[in-house]
Design a protein around this motif. Structure first.
Motif, PDB file in Angstrom:
ATOM      1  N   TYR A 269       0.997  -1.262   0.025  1.00 28.25           N
ATOM      2  CA  TYR A 269       0.003  -0.048  -0.009  1.00 28.25           C
ATOM      3  C   TYR A 269       0.716   1.183  -0.041  1.00 28.25           C
ATOM      4  O   TYR A 269       0.555   2.184  -0.776  1.00 28.25           O
TER       5      TYR A 269
ATOM      6  N   ALA B 163      -2.648   1.786  -8.327  1.00 26.93           N
ATOM      7  CA  ALA B 163      -3.141   2.032  -6.886  1.00 26.93           C
ATOM      8  C   ALA B 163      -4.423   1.562  -6.783  1.00 26.93           C
ATOM      9  O   ALA B 163      -5.060   1.361  -5.625  1.00 26.93           O
ATOM     10  N   LEU B 164      -5.285   1.978  -7.895  1.00 21.13           N
ATOM     11  CA  LEU B 164      -6.629   1.598  -7.638  1.00 21.13           C
ATOM     12  C   LEU B 164      -6.942  -0.103  -7.569  1.00 21.13           C
ATOM     13  O   LEU B 164      -7.864  -0.429  -6.827  1.00 21.13           O
TER      14      LEU B 164
ATOM     15  N   SER C 193      -6.568  -0.631  -3.792  1.00 23.00           N
ATOM     16  CA  SER C 193      -7.141   0.215  -3.033  1.00 23.00           C
ATOM     17  C   SER C 193      -7.949  -0.425  -1.821  1.00 23.00           C
ATOM     18  O   SER C 193      -8.065   0.357  -0.666  1.00 23.00           O
TER      19      SER C 193
ATOM     20  N   CYS D  74     -11.726   7.948   1.754  1.00 26.49           N
ATOM     21  CA  CYS D  74     -11.911   6.764   0.796  1.00 26.49           C
ATOM     22  C   CYS D  74     -12.091   5.418   1.578  1.00 26.49           C
ATOM     23  O   CYS D  74     -12.385   4.408   0.777  1.00 26.49           O
TER      24      CYS D  74
ATOM     25  N   HIS E  41       2.440   6.322  -5.216  1.00 27.31           N
ATOM     26  CA  HIS E  41       2.313   6.086  -6.584  1.00 27.31           C
ATOM     27  C   HIS E  41       3.457   5.618  -7.502  1.00 27.31           C
ATOM     28  O   HIS E  41       3.550   6.290  -8.387  1.00 27.31           O
TER      29      HIS E  41
ATOM     30  N   CYS F 178       0.310   2.875  -3.403  1.00 23.42           N
ATOM     31  CA  CYS F 178      -1.048   3.928  -3.179  1.00 23.42           C
ATOM     32  C   CYS F 178      -0.468   5.157  -2.681  1.00 23.42           C
ATOM     33  O   CYS F 178      -0.946   6.108  -2.822  1.00 23.42           O
TER      34      CYS F 178
ATOM     35  N   LYS G 153      -1.896   5.516 -11.281  1.00 21.87           N
ATOM     36  CA  LYS G 153      -3.088   5.464 -10.408  1.00 21.87           C
ATOM     37  C   LYS G 153      -4.043   4.160 -10.677  1.00 21.87           C
ATOM     38  O   LYS G 153      -4.635   3.585 -10.064  1.00 21.87           O
TER      39      LYS G 153
ATOM     40  N   LYS H 254      -6.387  -0.836   2.285  1.00 21.22           N
ATOM     41  CA  LYS H 254      -6.503   0.112   3.569  1.00 21.22           C
ATOM     42  C   LYS H 254      -7.567  -0.246   4.303  1.00 21.22           C
ATOM     43  O   LYS H 254      -7.528  -0.251   5.554  1.00 21.22           O
TER      44      LYS H 254
END
Length: 1409
Positions: A422, A436-437, A440, A489, A429, A426, A433, A443
């Motif tokens: 992470y 990272a998505l 996600s 988020c 980066h 994330c 992105k 977290k």
């Protein structure tokens, strides 16, 4: 290539054997000195060097000299220079005389070549003055391929072996490329032009590949490697033969290298896979060896071969690859471990093989061996760190699963690995992105672990949050930006976990603060005891609480001795401590505790854990200011919200929620004009949630606003007044509490709100009633002395008379039992708030001097009895009735939390409240159970309310039963822990000890509306299910001989009478039968329950009469048949009497076989208990079959769970086997829909007894409308309804999908329902109601009305009269013997193939009117 001459005799020189020397060279004999020999030989060497093969005359002239140079004098000369010069001459002689060598004797040739080979050792020293001559010798031999002449010798292999050994031994890093090339030429010619390579010669090459030799002489390894590459076509067959003998035939004696075969295979594969073309299939044979160690060696080898970069072995040799993958499931643990370790390299070097590995890693992620599960995680995480694209979602899913592993080491590795991914992808980066998505979810899942009970898990989540999710090392602005968007988020559960984390840290800070305060007090026994209690509580918040207790005692001792240390710790937990100061304090405290230095200091590590938890590393005044600035940017539209993946509205709402949470834990950090100015701007926004959060922040942090920030105060007051009068209900609540919390003249402020609201109440406009009711209720609760009296008039004249006792609008008759919040009618919302207002008003007064609580409880009970339709005008929709039932049940439960009201709640009212947990509406059951759990776990509710959870055994939804069991486990553990930690609690064991819930449970089950026939086997089995639901959790451990205590308690109950109806033999009989079932369950479960009880149980006098010494109840109330049923869970059905023809034509069936539906066990079963049902395994199977086969896919934590089972009921399911009553699954198309169960022309099912009292129209002729209403459980019914599975509210039941019965069909399926429905004397209920009504004092009356009573209102009297008439009608029918067959609950297929649930209502009247 040189050849042997055809002459059998040695070639003779010219001149009768006279040796002719070159010009200027004298005769070379042993008579001269070595120096002179060298001098003359140099001239000879020069002569031969200048000669070529075409000089026939010179060749003949110097033939004798050539033969002379091969004499013993030269070949055995001790001088190395002489030998070198002679070797050079001989090499030139072979060149000049090629292809016919001048030496024809095989022995002489062997001697010459061995002599030349020995001279090649001189190549080793490149700095020697003679090195050029050695190089010349090597070059000459390689160029002419002189050694090829040895092929004709019988023992040529000896010469070649010696040559290869010599060359491999002399090669070193000082040699240039030419030397290596000549060596290669020389050796490769021997290999490629010979008839084959012997094993001994092959060994001289392969030995240089063994790791030990490879490390000693890297140049020899490179030479052997290049030689093998050059001769691969020739030498491959020899290599295959060697490995075949060793691997397949097991002939390890063929070579000294046999024990190094796997190392050799690895090296040969790295050199050129073609060398092992024939060897690889042999490895597949070895993989299937019976010897685990041998399989392990092969697996290690193949792991390296498959995993090495650019290896194509897996694609070229699929059988071997598949065979290797099979070793992932090897029985030998080290083999599986090695396979898992290999997977990491394979994923990184061969992404195309990831899919092949995924399924095998999935199985190994559940391996019984902890080390293997651990290495699966390491494998996946390492690959992910290198490149996230190397690991697919499935592999990451395996790591996610292991975060819940039973072993701490595995859980820790999984959590830390995901945290590192992470942070890398994330937070930083590093891969864009999209990557990272992809992860996600990490977290959220990491924070979800905070829900686990283990303190180690919680501490690790806190560490991960501080180091990986929001790194505390970042600058304040960057850190807060990270936190701001992270919070926006997170999913709902992750947000709750994060909030809980901050709350726990804040609580721990408070405990340390209290400990330091105790240090400031004089030493005393009470102080020492209090300090010990604090230390024990702190230790529970640290890993390994046992050791933590000792270390905390030591730390406390140090604190007492070191004042500077105390000051540092006080500064660390000070509300004004900044993040930088916190880090400095932690360093100082750690430094002081480091001495004396030790390699490992567990005491220091434990203190570090404590400091990490209490240190404010994220939040201080500067951090709050940074968060507020981010919030302002989002409001202004200048923030990077879209770039961070959230909308501005989401960012604003989440930012306010974040600030609201922090306002609880860090209120001092908010105290600045800038922060409050920003919050005032939020109050003016249109978003209701934002304004509500802002008000709550003011409430939590604004204690100094009035004195220090008058400008903020003057702006805030009118806004709060406006929100309290015309805001949303939540805003109104927060506004009232905010005014009460932060202003000194709160009475004046609240009066300015109360008076206009109380004058403007209008029941005809319910939309405008909700907020005023909320505000008035909270005002009366917060300031009872000022507003209790005015509220009494409002309650009597408006709340009860105008609002609750009137139905002004007609509800939506869509048949659904639950609707979304925005679909509730305003009138019902107002009624719900009116009920809450009554409760808040009473909670504010905290006394029952005016008997208002009695009347309120009667009103709430009437609401439950009438199923939510208090007026019984049938205007209210089913969903609105559900809301009102929930509100009434919750209100009684809320009042029970206040001791003065708990004492006046009658057993009948308690039972009505408890039956809400069996409501027909799924959401009512769910919400009520959650409220019950929360109040119990906070020790707010009396112990008797925990008995209500026993009724959850009747819930048709498996998830609800599992959730109720978890609630029980939690409540019991909380109470046991409280008793351990609080010595004073031993004086209140009757209200705290979990075992004391049993009498309440027995009494509750004895008054269960289902228990109409105490000797009915099916009903007894249901009673046992409920009892076992509670007893299973209570009897997990036999602490302090608790099993015998339970037995003694139940036996004592049998010696008393039911205090609710002491003179009713039927009521007492039911009580004793439930006791016997409980004794039966306890005896079957425990072998130690017959021991003497450590103490004599005390029974609650509210539910049981004092024992009568003259009364001895030793009767057995369970028949032998009942005991068998309770033991086996099966009811023997009597065989049907059939005629001969019927028997002949009866279809054949398998003996003793009946339909069995296998259902998975609940995922939420706790590991804390491994107890099973106290009966035979058949009981469990029966319970699973009967109670879970029809369950829906309803999910916990979903407001409207979606049903996952639907379809037409099969014949086997309609004729249900004996066992616990099945609850039919509800239709997919409706949410808690109620439809008639038989379509036109269908045969009605067999009837089943109906619960409760008969409806009003039982004696009259049923109209179609009434019949339909009765079939669907209309408003005429009272009491508990049958719990029905939940359904999706998004799809409403259409009118077409509800099949309305004709009167004729109704009569067929629902015969006369006039039998008594509950074993409570209805005549007694009527008498009690009349007596209570006459004895009522002035209640709910406004000032000046001396005799006005709530019961005297026309609506209320009408309602009472109707109830009494119904009860009397039922009694008359009973006396005439008009009891007919009772209706049976059944499941049918609707027109559209959907399953519908026929609600079975409980028509009861238990409340004293």
């Amino acid at each position: 290539m040189m050849e042997f001459p055809q002459q059998p005799q040695q070639q003779r020189p010219a001149g009768d054997g006279k040796i002719i020397y070159p010009l200027g060279v004298k005769e070379i004999t042993d008579k001269i000195s070595n120096d002179e020999v060298v001098k003359r030989l140099k001239l000879v060497v020069k002569t031969y060097m200048d000669m070529d093969q075409d000089s026939e005359e010179e060749k003949q002239q110097y033939l004798a000299l050539a033969l002379h140079l091969a004499s013993e004098f030269f070949l055995r000369n001790p001088n190395k220079d002489v030998r070198l010069l002679v070797a050079c001459c001989l090499a030139d002689i072979f060149r000049i005389y090629a292809p016919e060598a001048p030496y024809t004797s095989h022995d002489k040739l062997k001697e010459i070549f061995l002599f030349i080979t020995r001279q090649l050792k001189g190549l080793e020293d490149t700095k020697s003055p003679q090195f050029n001559r050695y190089f010349y010798l090597l070059e000459n031999l390689a160029w002419v391929k002189s050694y090829n002449i040895c092929f004709e010798l019988e023992d040529c292999n000896e010469i070649f072996i010696q040559l290869f050994k010599t060359l491999f031994s002399v090669i070193n890093n000082s040699h240039n490329q030419k030397v290596q090339m000549h060596m290669l030429d020389l050796m490769s010619s021997i290999i490629m032009e010979g008839d084959g390579v012997t094993q001994e010669l092959l060994d001289t090459i392969l030995i240089n590949l063994i790791p030990a030799h490879k490390n000693l002489n890297k140049q020899a390894y490179d030479l052997a490697k290049t030689l093998l590459k050059r001769t691969v076509q020739t030498i491959e067959t020899c290599i295959a033969s060697f490995f075949n003998q060793v691997l397949v035939m097991g002939k390890s004696s063929v070579s000294d290298l046999s024990e190094h075969v796997f190392d050799l295979i690895q090296e040969l594969f790295a050199i050129d896979p073609l060398l092992l073309v024939s060897v690889m299939p042999q490895l597949e044979f070895k993989l299937k060896s019976n010897d685990g160690e041998e399989r392990l060696a092969v697996v290690k080898l193949l792991a390296k071969l498959f995993g090495v970069k650019d290896s194509e072995l897996a694609t070229q040799n699929r059988p071997l690859w598949q065979c290797f993958l099979g070793r992932f499931n090897d029985i030998h643990v080290p083999v599986r471990l090695e396979c898992v370790k290999f997977a990491s390299h394979c994923l990184m070097n061969h992404p195309d093989l990831a899919m092949d590995l995924t399924e095998f890693l999935k199985v190994r992620s559940h391996d019984p061996e902890e080390a293997i599960r651990h290495d699966v995680i390491v494998t996946i995480i390492n690959a992910g760190k290198k490149d996230l694209n190397l690991v697919n979602d499935q592999l990451l899913g395996f790591v996610r699963e292991r975060m819940l592993d039973k072993r701490w080491r595995v859980r820790k590795e999984a959590m830390m690995g995901l945290a590192q991914l992470y942070k890398k992808y994330c937070l930083h980066h590093e891969a864009g992105k999209e990557t990272a998505l992809k992860i996600s979810w990490i977290k959220d899942k990491l924070l979800h672990i905070y829900y686990q009970n283990s303190i180690d898990d919680k501490l690790l989540v806190e560490k991960i949050f501080a180091q990986y999710m929001v790194p505390h090392s970042l600058e304040t602005e960057e850190k807060m930006k990270c936190l701001y968007y992270l919070y926006a988020c997170l999913d709902t559960n992750a947000v709750k976990a994060l909030n809980e984390m901050w709350k726990c840290q804040n609580v721990l800070r408070g405990l340390v603060r209290e400990l330091l305060d105790l240090h400031k007090l004089p030493t005393s026994e009470a102080n020492t005891t209090a300090m010990f209690g604090k230390l024990m509580t702190i230790a529970k918040n640290l890993p390994d609480p046992g050791k933590a207790q000792d270390f905390m005692k030591k730390f406390n001792q140090v604190l007492g001795e070191d004042e500077k240390l105390r000051l540092q710790l006080e500064q660390l937990i000070s509300p004004t401590c900044s993040c930088k100061q916190a880090e400095q304090c932690v360093r100082e405290i750690t430094r002081k505790l480091t001495f004396p230095k030790q390699p490992t200091n567990p005491f220091l590590e434990m203190v570090k854990f404590l400091l990490e938890r209490i240190a404010p590393v994220h939040i201080d005044s500067e951090a709050i200011s940074a968060l507020v600035k981010l919030l302002n940017k989002s409001i202004e539209g200048t923030a990077d919200d879209d770039d961070e993946g959230v909308t501005p509205d989401t960012a604003i709402r989440a930012g306010l929620e974040l600030l609201k949470v922090l306002s609880f834990t860090h209120p001092t950090a908010f105290h600045s004009a800038e922060t409050y100015e920003s919050l005032l701007q939020c109050l003016k926004m249109e978003d209701d949630k934002v304004a509500e959060a802002a008000i709550q922040i003011f409430r939590n942090t604004g204690q100094k606003i009035e004195t220090e920030l008058p400008q903020i105060r003057s702006t805030l007051i009118p806004i709060l007044h406006q929100k309290a009068k015309r805001g949303t209900p939540h805003q109104a609540k927060q506004a009232v509490h905010c005014i009460h919390a932060i202003f000194h003249n709160k009475e004046v402020q609240l009066a300015q709100i109360f008076e206009p609201l109380s004058r403007s109440l209008n029941a005809d406009v319910p939309e405008q009633l909700i907020t005023p009711l909320v505000s008035l209720g909270h005002i009366s609760m917060l300031a009872p002395d000022q507003f209790a009296s005015p509220m009494k008039s409002i309650v009597a004249n408006f709340i009860v008379k105008d609002l609750l006792m009137n139905d002004r609008s007609v509800g939506n008759k869509n048949g659904r039992l639950w609707t979304a919040d925005d679909e509730i009618s305003p009138e019902v919302l107002a009624k719900v708030q009116a009920i809450k207002l009554l409760v808040r008003w009473l909670l504010g007064m905290k006394n029952n001097l005016s008997k208002s609580a009695n009347s309120t409880l009667r009103l709430l009970s009437a609401m439950l009895v009438s199923e939510g339709d208090l007026t019984e005008q049938k205007k209210i929709s089913k969903s609105d009735m559900s809301r009102l039932r929930l509100a009434a049940g919750s209100a009684i439960m809320k009042l029970a939390q206040e001791p003065c009201y708990h004492d006046i709640i009658t057993p009948e009212q308690f039972q009505l409240c408890g039956l809400v947990i069996n409501d027909e509406c799924y959401q009512v059951r769910q919400i009520f159970a959650q409220k019950l759990h929360v109040a119990l776990v906070k020790l707010l509710l009396p112990l008797e309310y925990m008995a209500v959870f026993a009724l959850c055994a009747k819930d048709p939804v498996k998830e609800r039963r599992a959730h109720a069991r978890q609630c029980l486990l939690k409540n019991i553990s909380v109470r046991r822990e409280y008793i351990k930690q609080n010595p004073m609690a031993h004086e209140k064991l009757l209200s705290l000890l979990p075992e004391y819930v049993v009498p309440y449970m027995i009494h509750l089950l004895a008054h269960d509306p289902d228990l109409t026939k105490p000797q009915d086997l099916e009903q007894l089995r249901d009673v046992k299910e409920c009892l076992w639901f509670m007893l299973e959790v209570l009897m997990t451990k036999n602490e302090n001989n608790s099993h015998s205590f339970l037995r003694k308690m139940v036996e004592n109950i049998k010696q008393t009478k039911d205090a609710q109806a002491p003179d009713d033999p039927k009521a007492n009989e039911k009580l004793y039968i439930v006791c016997d079932v409980a004794l039966f369950v306890i005896a079957n479960k425990s072998t130690s329950c017959h021991l003497d009880s450590p103490k004599d149980p005390v029974l609650p006098c509210k539910f049981f009469t004092p024992p009568d010494k003259d009364f001895i109840n030793d009767k057995e109330y369970l028949s032998p048949e009942a005991k068998i049923v309770l033991q086996t869970g099966k009811i023997q059905q009597p065989p049907k009497q059939t005629g001969v023809l019927g028997a002949v034509n009866k279809p054949l069936t398998v003996t003793a076989r009946r339909p069995y539906i296998k259902t998975p066990t609940s995922d939420t079963v706790s590991n804390a208990s491994t107890n099973s049902q106290p009966s035979s395994p058949a009981t469990n199977k029966s319970r699973d079959m009967s109670s879970e086969a029809s369950e829906t896919g309803a999910r916990e934590n979903e407001e409207n769970p979606v049903i996952t089972k639907a379809g037409v009921v099969k014949k086997e399911e309609t004729a249900q086997p004996s066992g616990k009553k099945r609850a039919a699954p509800a239709s997919d198309g409706t949410e808690n829909s109620l439809s008639s169960n038989t379509s036109a022309g269908s045969q009605p099912p067999a009837n089943k007894p109906r619960r409760g009292r008969p409806p009003k129209n039982a004696a009259g002729i049923a109209t179609p409308e009434k019949d339909a209403g009765a079939t669907t459980g209309g408003g005429a019914g009272r009491g508990r309804k049958r719990a029905a599975p939940a359904q999706d509210p998004a799809t409403a039941a259409s009118a077409d999908s509800i099949n309305v019965k004709t009167p004729k069909q109704q009569k067929e399926t629902e015969p006369k329902r006039v039998a008594p429905q509950r074993q409570i004397d209805l005549q007694r209920s009527v008498r009690v109601a009349q007596r209570d009504q006459q004895a009522s004092r002035k209640t709910y009356g406004s000032e000046g009305e001396t005799e006005r009573e709530f019961e005297s209102s026309p609506e209320y009297v009408c309602s009472l009269t109707q109830l009494q008439e119904q009860q009397e009608e039922a009694i008359r029918k009973q006396s005439r013997g008009a009891a007919g067959p009772k209706q049976k609950e059944s499941t049918h297929a609707g027109e559209q193939g959907e399953l519908s649930v026929k609600r079975r209502c409980v028509k009861t009247r238990t409340v004293r009117q």
